[in-house]
Design a protein around this motif. Structure first.
Motif, short mmCIF file in Angstrom:
data_model
loop_
_atom_site.label_atom_id
_atom_site.label_comp_id
_atom_site.label_asym_id
_atom_site.label_seq_id
_atom_site.Cartn_x
_atom_site.Cartn_y
_atom_site.Cartn_z
N PRO A 115 -5.29 0.68 6.68
CA PRO A 115 -5.07 1.87 7.51
C PRO A 115 -5.34 1.56 8.97
CG PRO A 115 -7.18 2.01 6.38
CD PRO A 115 -6.49 0.79 5.84
N PRO A 116 -4.80 2.36 9.87
CA PRO A 116 -5.00 2.11 11.30
C PRO A 116 -6.42 2.39 11.77
CG PRO A 116 -3.81 4.16 10.97
CD PRO A 116 -3.91 3.50 9.63
N LYS A 117 -7.17 3.17 10.98
CA LYS A 117 -8.55 3.48 11.34
C LYS A 117 -9.29 3.94 10.09
CE LYS A 117 -7.43 8.23 12.69
NZ LYS A 117 -7.48 9.23 13.77
N GLU A 118 -10.60 4.02 10.19
CA GLU A 118 -11.41 4.50 9.09
C GLU A 118 -11.46 6.02 9.10
OE1 GLU A 118 -15.27 2.72 9.16
OE2 GLU A 118 -14.51 0.67 8.95
N GLY A 119 -11.83 6.57 7.95
CA GLY A 119 -12.10 8.00 7.90
C GLY A 119 -11.01 8.86 7.30
N GLY A 120 -9.94 8.25 6.77
CA GLY A 120 -8.88 9.03 6.18
C GLY A 120 -9.06 9.23 4.69
N VAL A 121 -7.98 9.64 4.04
CA VAL A 121 -7.97 9.81 2.59
C VAL A 121 -6.85 8.95 2.00
CG1 VAL A 121 -8.93 12.14 2.68
CG2 VAL A 121 -6.44 11.82 2.70
N TYR A 122 -7.00 8.62 0.74
CA TYR A 122 -6.02 7.79 0.05
C TYR A 122 -5.39 8.59 -1.08
CZ TYR A 122 -8.00 3.78 2.51
OH TYR A 122 -8.41 2.90 3.48
N GLU A 123 -4.14 8.25 -1.36
CA GLU A 123 -3.45 8.88 -2.49
C GLU A 123 -3.00 7.78 -3.45
OE1 GLU A 123 0.10 12.11 -3.47
OE2 GLU A 123 -0.07 11.23 -1.48
N TRP A 124 -3.41 7.91 -4.71
CA TRP A 124 -3.07 6.95 -5.76
C TRP A 124 -2.02 7.61 -6.63
CZ3 TRP A 124 -3.98 1.97 -6.58
CH2 TRP A 124 -3.90 1.44 -7.87
N VAL A 125 -0.80 7.09 -6.58
CA VAL A 125 0.32 7.67 -7.32
C VAL A 125 0.75 6.70 -8.41
CG1 VAL A 125 2.55 8.80 -7.14
CG2 VAL A 125 1.04 8.74 -5.15
N THR A 126 0.72 7.17 -9.64
CA THR A 126 1.09 6.34 -10.78
C THR A 126 2.43 6.80 -11.32
OG1 THR A 126 -1.22 5.93 -11.37
CG2 THR A 126 0.43 5.60 -13.10
N PHE A 127 3.40 5.89 -11.33
CA PHE A 127 4.73 6.16 -11.86
C PHE A 127 4.89 5.40 -13.17
CE2 PHE A 127 5.01 6.42 -7.25
CZ PHE A 127 5.74 7.57 -7.04
N GLN A 128 5.24 6.11 -14.21
CA GLN A 128 5.61 5.46 -15.47
C GLN A 128 7.13 5.40 -15.51
OE1 GLN A 128 3.53 3.96 -17.58
NE2 GLN A 128 5.37 3.15 -18.56
N MET A 129 7.67 4.18 -15.41
CA MET A 129 9.10 3.99 -15.33
C MET A 129 9.69 3.68 -16.71
SD MET A 129 9.22 4.50 -12.11
CE MET A 129 10.95 4.19 -11.72
N LYS A 130 10.98 3.80 -16.83
CA LYS A 130 11.65 3.50 -18.09
C LYS A 130 11.54 2.00 -18.39
CE LYS A 130 15.03 7.25 -17.84
NZ LYS A 130 14.45 8.02 -18.97
N LEU A 166 -0.54 -0.57 -19.65
CA LEU A 166 0.71 0.09 -19.99
C LEU A 166 1.82 -0.47 -19.11
CD1 LEU A 166 1.99 2.31 -21.74
CD2 LEU A 166 1.48 3.94 -19.90
N LEU A 167 2.81 -1.12 -19.73
CA LEU A 167 3.86 -1.78 -18.97
C LEU A 167 4.82 -0.78 -18.33
CD1 LEU A 167 4.68 -4.84 -21.26
CD2 LEU A 167 3.14 -4.71 -19.31
N ASN A 168 5.59 -1.27 -17.37
CA ASN A 168 6.52 -0.45 -16.60
C ASN A 168 5.79 0.66 -15.85
OD1 ASN A 168 9.24 -1.61 -17.40
ND2 ASN A 168 8.35 -1.14 -19.41
N THR A 169 4.53 0.37 -15.50
CA THR A 169 3.75 1.28 -14.68
C THR A 169 3.68 0.73 -13.26
OG1 THR A 169 2.38 1.94 -16.56
CG2 THR A 169 1.50 2.39 -14.37
#
Length: 223
Positions: A115-130, A166-169
């Motif tokens: 990140p460009p600086k400290e102090g933000g928040v993170y988003e963890w997005v999990t996609f299960q693909m075909k 879990l594959l295709n993740t």
């Protein structure tokens, strides 16, 4: 099934997710902040977070290894590290309800960012693909990620594709200055025709998706 190309070296990332007993989260996080330096003396920590929205009483941490032999050597050293076993492991195991780990590679078109600086928040997005791997859905998925990046509302930290687990993740880690900035950016992105078109093409290969808002610990390199 063909999985498509990946990074041209042996580096991989172990993604660990722990479910913490609800009444013990504060104690767990305090122990981690106090003693994690014993663990990081053995191998590189990418980041350590706890969940704020989208999941409750979970922590996420990512460790980098040069190859599988490196991980084996580190695990052996930890098993024989009396300080690690005595000060942290023996204290936190009673606080943990469940552990889960995955091995993942960065996708070949992504380098791990900061990140460009400290102090933000993170988003963890999990996609299960075909089933079929990046050879099937990789180009469409990359186009959808790039469309979000190009709006400028968020910063990409990393895109990880599972090898064990879990594959295709695919896990995508984003950074924003705040949860409100993220919400405003998402609203703008949903009205951007370029993003809408790219996402519509990608979701043809999507099975499911989960988003978790993460807060970094003080001891986390990514914070």
């Amino acid at each position: 099934l063909a999985t498509g190309p990946r990074q041209d070296n042996g580096v991989f990332y172990e993604i660990r997710t722990y479910d913490i007993k609800p009444a013990k989260m504060k104690e767990f996080l305090g122990m981690i902040d106090k003693y994690l330096h014993i663990r990081t003396a053995h191998s590189e920590l990418v980041g350590f977070w706890y969940s704020e929205l989208g999941a409750m009483n979970k922590v996420f941490h990512i460790w980098k290894y040069d190859n599988f032999a490196h991980r084996t050597a580190v695990r052996h050293a930890l098993a024989n590290d009396k300080e690690w076993q005595g000060k942290l492991i023996s204290a936190i195991l009673p606080l943990v309800e469940k552990q889960h780990n995955e091995v993942a590679y960065l996708v070949p078109w992504c380098q791990l960012g900061k990140p460009p600086k400290e102090g933000g928040v993170y988003e963890w997005v999990t996609f299960q693909m075909k089933p079929g791997g990046p050879a099937l859905w990789g180009e469409a998925f990359q186009a959808a990620i790039n469309a979000h990046i190009n709006t400028g509302y968020t910063r990409l930290i990393g895109v990880f594709h599972t090898e064990y687990g879990l594959l295709n993740t695919v896990h995508v880690l984003w950074w924003n200055e705040s949860a409100d900035d993220r919400a405003a950016g998402r609203h703008s992105a949903h009205e951007d025709a370029r993003v809408v078109a790219a996402v519509r093409n990608s979701v043809r290969f999507l099975e499911s998706q989960q988003n978790v808002l993460l807060i970094p610990l003080q001891c986390s390199p990514l914070k």
